[in-house]
Design a protein around this motif. Sequence first.
Motif, short mmCIF file in Angstrom:
data_model
loop_
_atom_site.label_atom_id
_atom_site.label_comp_id
_atom_site.label_asym_id
_atom_site.label_seq_id
_atom_site.Cartn_x
_atom_site.Cartn_y
_atom_site.Cartn_z
N GLU A 218 0.71 -1.31 0.16
CA GLU A 218 -0.03 -0.14 0.08
C GLU A 218 1.01 1.14 0.11
OE1 GLU A 218 0.83 -1.23 4.20
OE2 GLU A 218 0.44 -2.09 2.46
N ASN A 219 2.20 1.19 0.19
CA ASN A 219 3.10 2.44 0.42
C ASN A 219 3.83 2.43 -0.92
OD1 ASN A 219 2.26 2.94 3.24
ND2 ASN A 219 3.68 1.80 4.01
N VAL A 220 3.55 1.61 -1.94
CA VAL A 220 4.42 1.91 -2.92
C VAL A 220 4.04 2.65 -3.97
CG1 VAL A 220 5.20 0.37 -5.23
CG2 VAL A 220 5.15 -0.75 -2.92
N VAL A 221 4.91 3.81 -4.45
CA VAL A 221 4.55 4.76 -5.26
C VAL A 221 4.84 4.21 -6.64
CG1 VAL A 221 4.73 7.09 -6.10
CG2 VAL A 221 4.74 6.65 -3.68
N ALA A 222 3.95 4.05 -7.53
CA ALA A 222 4.12 3.13 -8.74
C ALA A 222 5.21 3.83 -9.70
CB ALA A 222 2.84 2.84 -9.63
N ALA A 223 5.30 5.03 -9.83
CA ALA A 223 6.19 5.69 -10.99
C ALA A 223 7.52 5.59 -10.33
CB ALA A 223 5.77 7.16 -11.05
N ILE A 224 7.87 5.92 -9.11
CA ILE A 224 8.99 5.76 -8.35
C ILE A 224 9.59 4.19 -8.39
CG2 ILE A 224 10.47 6.07 -6.27
CD1 ILE A 224 8.41 8.75 -5.70
N ASP A 225 8.68 3.63 -7.98
CA ASP A 225 8.95 2.03 -7.79
C ASP A 225 9.20 1.59 -9.27
OD1 ASP A 225 8.86 -0.65 -6.44
OD2 ASP A 225 7.93 -1.16 -8.40
N ALA A 226 8.88 1.89 -10.28
CA ALA A 226 9.51 1.66 -11.62
C ALA A 226 10.74 2.21 -11.95
CB ALA A 226 8.24 1.92 -12.70
N ASN A 227 11.00 3.42 -11.70
CA ASN A 227 12.25 4.12 -11.93
C ASN A 227 13.35 3.24 -11.14
OD1 ASN A 227 11.14 5.78 -13.61
ND2 ASN A 227 10.88 7.30 -11.95
N GLY A 239 18.32 6.07 -2.16
CA GLY A 239 18.71 6.97 -1.17
C GLY A 239 18.35 8.41 -1.35
N GLN A 240 18.40 8.66 -2.80
CA GLN A 240 17.96 9.97 -3.03
C GLN A 240 16.53 10.48 -2.75
OE1 GLN A 240 18.84 10.74 -7.25
NE2 GLN A 240 17.74 12.99 -7.15
N CYS A 241 15.58 9.22 -3.19
CA CYS A 241 14.11 9.66 -2.79
C CYS A 241 13.87 9.52 -1.46
CB CYS A 241 13.42 8.57 -3.47
SG CYS A 241 13.48 8.51 -5.29
N GLY A 242 14.70 8.93 -0.65
CA GLY A 242 14.42 8.76 0.86
C GLY A 242 15.02 10.04 1.52
N LEU A 243 16.02 10.45 1.11
CA LEU A 243 16.74 11.73 1.73
C LEU A 243 15.80 12.94 1.37
CD1 LEU A 243 20.51 10.92 1.20
CD2 LEU A 243 19.36 11.05 3.46
N GLU A 244 15.41 12.99 0.29
CA GLU A 244 14.64 14.21 -0.25
C GLU A 244 13.10 14.01 0.20
OE1 GLU A 244 15.15 14.42 -4.17
OE2 GLU A 244 17.25 14.94 -4.06
#
Length: 338
Positions: A218-227, A239-244
Amino acid sequence: MTMAALVLAGDIGGTKTRLALFRKTESGLLSVRDQTYASVAYSAFADVVDDFLKDAHAGELPLAACLGVAGPVRDGRCQTTNLPWLIDAGEIAERTGIARVRLLNDLEATALGVLHLQAYEFVELNPMAVIAEPRAGNIAVLAAGTGLGEALLYWDGRQHHPVATEGGHSDFAANSVEQDKLLAWLRDKHGGHVSCERVLSGPGLFSIYQFLSETRPENVVAAIDANIRAATDPAALIGQCGLEQRDPLCLDALHLFVEIYGAEAGNWALKTLAVGGVVLGGGIAPKILKILSNGTFLPAFLDKGRFRELLSNCSVRVALNPDSALLGAAYAARELSD
């Protein structure tokens, strides 16, 4: 420029290989030439050395070389852990004409390099640390990057000596219900034994993310997950997506990674009786310093039951200089050339 004035240093990792020439001076070592290669682009390490030295004149060949290699070194030879390279010091000496060639485990080189860093090149993670100078006592060194390296700086009463280990391949010890589930998930994925490196590394961070995406869909963001799954270096994007704070699942993956990193750092401190402190090297720690400092790492580091008090005043520093292993190899090469 005389032959005796130059030494060759190398930092050979699963992702990249760096080679550098240093000139010996009265005040230390001066970098002359430095080049980075994509390790996977070469079928053998000898080809990398040939590329680096191909434009060197006879008088520019180094007298000695020391190479920090990601893998166990035995009798001057190393079968690298995350590459198909068999590196032999004798063969390199014969092929290049360099009189003296030595191989070091990469974390042994990192540990040696740590001794040559300045105070401003570290960040302390433990506000309760009691620091004495010089830092008498053993120092534990860990470095998460493409893999997980662990080494010891042994204190003989007067100075430190680097000692190589393969501690990063020892068993991953789960410390919570969630980590129990992660361990079971990793066992299924890898068919049995799960080492610390399977978690505390760039590929390990990606594994943690994959685990969380399956257990928290339920926490998966589809577009980010695909990237992330399509990325050449998924750990860097996590790391980048988490830190930001662009993706909560990436941030959760970083927190779990750091929690496990803290626990393993505490394990290594106890196993080496690191009263001289702990140093985190490698490429990951400086990049996630914000997460390392936010209250997740230190509680896990200290959570050692009856030995919490022993670790409570232990210095835990992040080495900010990404060249520690190369620097350590250079100083070992200088000693070899004297």
